[in-house]
Design an enzyme around this catalytic site. Structure first.
Site, PDB file in Angstrom:
ATOM      1  N   ALA A 318       0.809  -1.198  -0.198  1.00 16.96           N
ATOM      2  CA  ALA A 318      -0.053   0.162   0.014  1.00 16.96           C
ATOM      3  C   ALA A 318       0.806   1.343  -0.049  1.00 16.96           C
ATOM      4  O   ALA A 318       1.796   1.582   0.615  1.00 16.96           O
ATOM      5  CB  ALA A 318      -0.832  -0.108   1.262  1.00 16.96           C
ATOM      6  N   HIS A 347      -4.996   4.997   6.963  1.00 12.81           N
ATOM      7  CA  HIS A 347      -3.516   5.175   7.022  1.00 12.81           C
ATOM      8  C   HIS A 347      -3.150   5.943   5.587  1.00 12.81           C
ATOM      9  O   HIS A 347      -2.611   7.059   5.695  1.00 12.81           O
ATOM     10  CB  HIS A 347      -2.833   3.911   7.259  1.00 12.81           C
ATOM     11  N   GLU A 348      -3.541   5.378   4.627  1.00 13.14           N
ATOM     12  CA  GLU A 348      -3.109   5.728   3.240  1.00 13.14           C
ATOM     13  C   GLU A 348      -4.099   7.026   3.133  1.00 13.14           C
ATOM     14  O   GLU A 348      -3.484   7.977   2.574  1.00 13.14           O
ATOM     15  CB  GLU A 348      -3.581   4.853   2.255  1.00 13.14           C
ATOM     16  N   HIS A 351      -2.270   9.873   4.492  1.00 10.76           N
ATOM     17  CA  HIS A 351      -1.073  10.687   3.507  1.00 10.76           C
ATOM     18  C   HIS A 351      -1.825  11.523   2.709  1.00 10.76           C
ATOM     19  O   HIS A 351      -1.360  12.734   2.499  1.00 10.76           O
ATOM     20  CB  HIS A 351      -0.317   9.369   2.745  1.00 10.76           C
ATOM     21  N   GLU A 375       3.180   9.522   8.720  1.00  8.82           N
ATOM     22  CA  GLU A 375       2.881   8.065   9.013  1.00  8.82           C
ATOM     23  C   GLU A 375       1.619   7.794  10.029  1.00  8.82           C
ATOM     24  O   GLU A 375       0.773   7.198  10.220  1.00  8.82           O
ATOM     25  CB  GLU A 375       3.714   7.127   9.254  1.00  8.82           C
ATOM     26  N   HIS A 482       9.879  -2.891   3.015  1.00 12.51           N
ATOM     27  CA  HIS A 482      10.872  -1.619   2.783  1.00 12.51           C
ATOM     28  C   HIS A 482      12.143  -1.555   2.928  1.00 12.51           C
ATOM     29  O   HIS A 482      12.991  -0.512   2.560  1.00 12.51           O
ATOM     30  CB  HIS A 482      10.437  -0.766   4.176  1.00 12.51           C
TER      31      HIS A 482
HETATM   32  O1  X8Z Z   1       4.052   0.426   4.837  1.00 14.81           O
HETATM   33  C1  X8Z Z   1       2.936   0.955   5.442  1.00 14.81           C
HETATM   34  C2  X8Z Z   1       2.009   1.540   4.687  1.00 14.81           C
HETATM   35  C3  X8Z Z   1       2.367   2.425   3.723  1.00 14.81           C
HETATM   36  S1  X8Z Z   1       3.217   3.835   4.378  1.00 14.81           S
HETATM   37  C4  X8Z Z   1       1.022   0.557   4.466  1.00 14.81           C
HETATM   38  N1  X8Z Z   1       3.008   0.535   6.787  1.00 14.81           N
HETATM   39  C5  X8Z Z   1       4.248  -0.176   7.707  1.00 14.81           C
HETATM   40  C6  X8Z Z   1       4.298  -1.577   7.102  1.00 14.81           C
HETATM   41  O2  X8Z Z   1       3.369  -1.933   6.505  1.00 14.81           O
HETATM   42  O3  X8Z Z   1       5.247  -2.483   7.418  1.00 14.81           O
HETATM   43  C7  X8Z Z   1       2.305   0.869   7.877  1.00 14.81           C
HETATM   44  C8  X8Z Z   1       2.399   0.524   9.233  1.00 14.81           C
HETATM   45  C9  X8Z Z   1       3.939  -0.055   8.907  1.00 14.81           C
HETATM   46 ZN    ZN Z   2       2.399   5.219   5.399  1.00 11.38          ZN
END
Ligand code: X8Z
Ligand code: ZN
Length: 594
Positions: A318, A347-348, A351, A375, A482
């Site tokens: 996402a 959450h999205e 943003h 975030e 990530h």
């Molecule tokens: O990557 C995200 C969002 C997009 S900024 C979906 N999050 C982290 C993850 O999924 O690891 C939100 C919470 C932590």
């Molecule tokens: Zn995010």
């Protein structure tokens, strides 16, 4: 200085166009992973990098450090800090290529030979299959299959690429005057001792995690009576309901404090009421609008990708997109109809709300006060949305009744469900960049990437791998989005602290007087005004200014999150009385081998 302002005005016009071209090409690629789209996307990135380089050169001809106008000086300071764009063109392209190759492996990875499957061709992707299996299966062997298979299919394919990639990032950081890329990333928080500040916050919340860990471990031992858990207290990493054990929300039915009291999970109800992906987005937007915040503009609804397409490969993870033209804002996610996806949708959308609020700022300020702020916005909404009173009010808890509204046992069930996502996340949010900062600093090298990774996982999360990990072949960090995508992660840890500070301040603005965890800011224009004003600033001011305007304090504090969970902490401490708490910092024997 007048001349500088005129230059900056023109820069903003040009930069808007250059950024649009790059974001547009990247969107096209990420929503349709073809070679053709990749080439265009890489070309557009190269073009933007060239533009950034020229702009930085021109900006540096001004004596910007000594401008009278602090905000203009700040803008110039950002224009000249160009990240990887500083690299020579070939290096820049190679660096980008490596990242896209790793992301491609991640986004198209799948696992076959599920126990019991006849068809060896069938291959299960992360979204939605493996995610679903991790959340719902109670079959130890099947969970090992998914957990190990995902790591074989993704991280294991990329450690050499990652090593080379990290080299480019460090090269760029060096050219920009930073000791290494970790120092560069930390510089976005504009404070001395940021790493120490994170450690301080982590140590403040750790007692909560320790209690939750001990309780959940006992319940899992009951669920798997025939399995041997490590003697030194770690929990096997594959049975916590999530591929990375970063959220334990799926364990809610297992660890509910008062099982006979009504469930506060709305997944079934969402499905029964016929919600689809769009329905979740409409529901989320309704919450933002109730605060008087900006609604999602028509292009958002027209162009967002809110479901996984079945005719092409996409990056499912996402994300929210600001096309930098003050018109186009989108979300890309492979939504399923579950409570957890309702949270991600908020959450999205958080943003996008931030993008909308700061869209009239100069380009360089169209970002969060610090990355953790960005975030936190949607998550703050979600803290209110998830309160049983709110879910009841919007018809998602039909079994709930007036008696439940003030029942302390129902309340405890709710707090536990929140802890499974918010408290369980903290050490994970903390450790990813502990590991990456070490990589960038040269304290973790290719040969020890995976053992260093597991040192962090064992130490902070108190987890152990369900099957032996290998030092050189496996690269488990690469199996978390990530890392291949190169998105810094400490922002999520910071967000999990900040969002409770925000929640507390907004609840006060809304006139709430009860327990913090029961507050919902729904329909509070005062709360909306407060957070909207903060978002409008973007990054035009240092984050302590933005934080102070909203909360009255200039410091990050773990006090609100601890205060929020205090009743649960007391309950857990009593439940855990006489039972072991904690785990050995080191991984169990045999967890990792050469
Ligand atoms: O990557 C995200 C969002 C997009 S900024 C979906 N999050 C982290 C993850 O999924 O690891 C939100 C919470 C932590
Ligand atoms: Zn995010």
């Amino acid at each position: 200085e007048e001349e500088a302002q005129a230059w900056a005005d023109q820069y903003n016009i040009d930069a808007s166009k250059e950024n649009f071209d790059q974001v547009d090409a990247s969107w096209n690629y990420n929503t349709n992973l073809t070679d053709h789209n990749l080439q265009i996307s890489l070309e557009m990135s190269e073009k933007l990098a060239a533009f950034d380089k020229v702009s930085a050169g021109e900006a540096n001809e001004f004596d910007w450090e000594n401008f009278q106008d602090e905000t203009l000086s700040r803008e110039f300071g950002r224009i000249v800090d160009i990240g990887e764009a500083v690299l020579p063109e070939d290096d820049y392209n190679e660096c980008n290529n490596l990242r896209e190759s790793m992301k491609y492996i991640y986004s198209t990875g799948c696992v076959s030979n599920r126990p019991g499957d006849e068809d060896p061709e069938k291959c299960y992707p992360l979204d939605p299959d493996l995610t679903q299996i991790m959340a719902t299966s109670e079959d130890w062997a099947e969970l090992v299959w998914a957990w190990e298979g995902w790591r074989d299919a993704t991280g294991k394919q990329m450690p050499d690429m990652y090593e080379e990639f990290a080299g480019y990032l460090n090269q760029a950081a060096d050219m920009n005057g930073y000791a290494d890329n970790g120092e560069y990333w930390r510089s976005w928080y504009e404070m001395d001792g940021f790493a120490e500040e994170c450690e301080r916050l982590w140590l403040e919340v750790k007692p909560l995690y320790d209690q939750l860990h001990a309780y959940v471990r006992r319940k899992l031992q009951e669920r798997y009576p025939d399995e041997e858990f490590p003697a030194d207290g770690h929990i096997p990493a594959h049975i916590l309901g999530n591929m990375w054990a970063q959220s334990w929300a799926a364990l809610e039915p297992l660890v509910r404090p008062f099982p006979e009291k009504s469930s506060i999970d709305v997944t079934d109800e969402l499905v029964n009421q016929g919600y689809d992906a769009l329905g979740l987005f409409v529901l989320a937007e309704e919450f933002f609008i109730s605060l008087g915040l900006i609604e999602m503009p028509p292009p958002f609804w027209e162009h967002s990708m809110i479901e996984k397409p079945d005719d092409r490969d996409v990056t499912c993870h996402a994300s929210a997109w600001d096309f930098m033209n003050q018109v186009d804002f989108r979300v890309k996610q492979c939504t399923e109809v579950t409570q957890s996806w309702l949270s991600t949708t908020h959450h999205e959308m958080g943003h996008v709300e931030y993008f909308l609020q700061y869209m009239n700022q100069p380009i360089q300020f169209r970002t969060g006060a610090n990355p953790g702020f960005h975030e936190a916005i949607g998550d703050v909404m979600d803290l209110s949305v998830n309160t049983p009173d709110h879910l009841y009010a919007i018809g998602l808890l039909p079994d709930y009744d007036e008696d439940d509204l003030n029942d302390p046992e129902v309340d405890m069930n709710f707090l536990m469900s929140m802890a499974l996502s918010k408290i369980a996340f903290l050490p994970f949010g903390y450790l990813i960049d502990q590991w990456r900062w070490d990589v960038f600093a040269g304290d973790s090298v290719r040969e020890t990437y995976n053992s260093d990774w597991w040192d962090q996982r064992c130490k902070y999360q108190g987890l152990s791998p369900p099957v032996t990990r290998h030092v050189n072949e496996d690269f488990d960090a690469g199996s978390k989005y990530h890392v291949p995508a190169n998105t810094p992660y400490i922002r999520y840890f910071i967000s999990h602290i900040l969002q409770f500070q925000f929640h507390e301040a907004l609840c006060e603005a809304a006139g709430w007087e009860g327990d913090l965890h029961r507050c919902s800011i729904y329909q509070s224009l005062e709360a909306g005004q407060l957070i909207g004003d903060m978002m409008e600033l973007g990054a035009s001011k240092p984050w302590p200014d933005a934080l102070e305007a909203m909360t009255g304090t200039r410091d990050m504090s773990a006090e609100p999150i601890i205060h929020y969970f205090q009743p649960l902490l007391d309950w857990l401490a009593a439940e855990n009385e006489g039972h072991p708490i904690g785990w050995n910092e080191q991984c169990p024997d045999g967890a990792i081998e050469g």
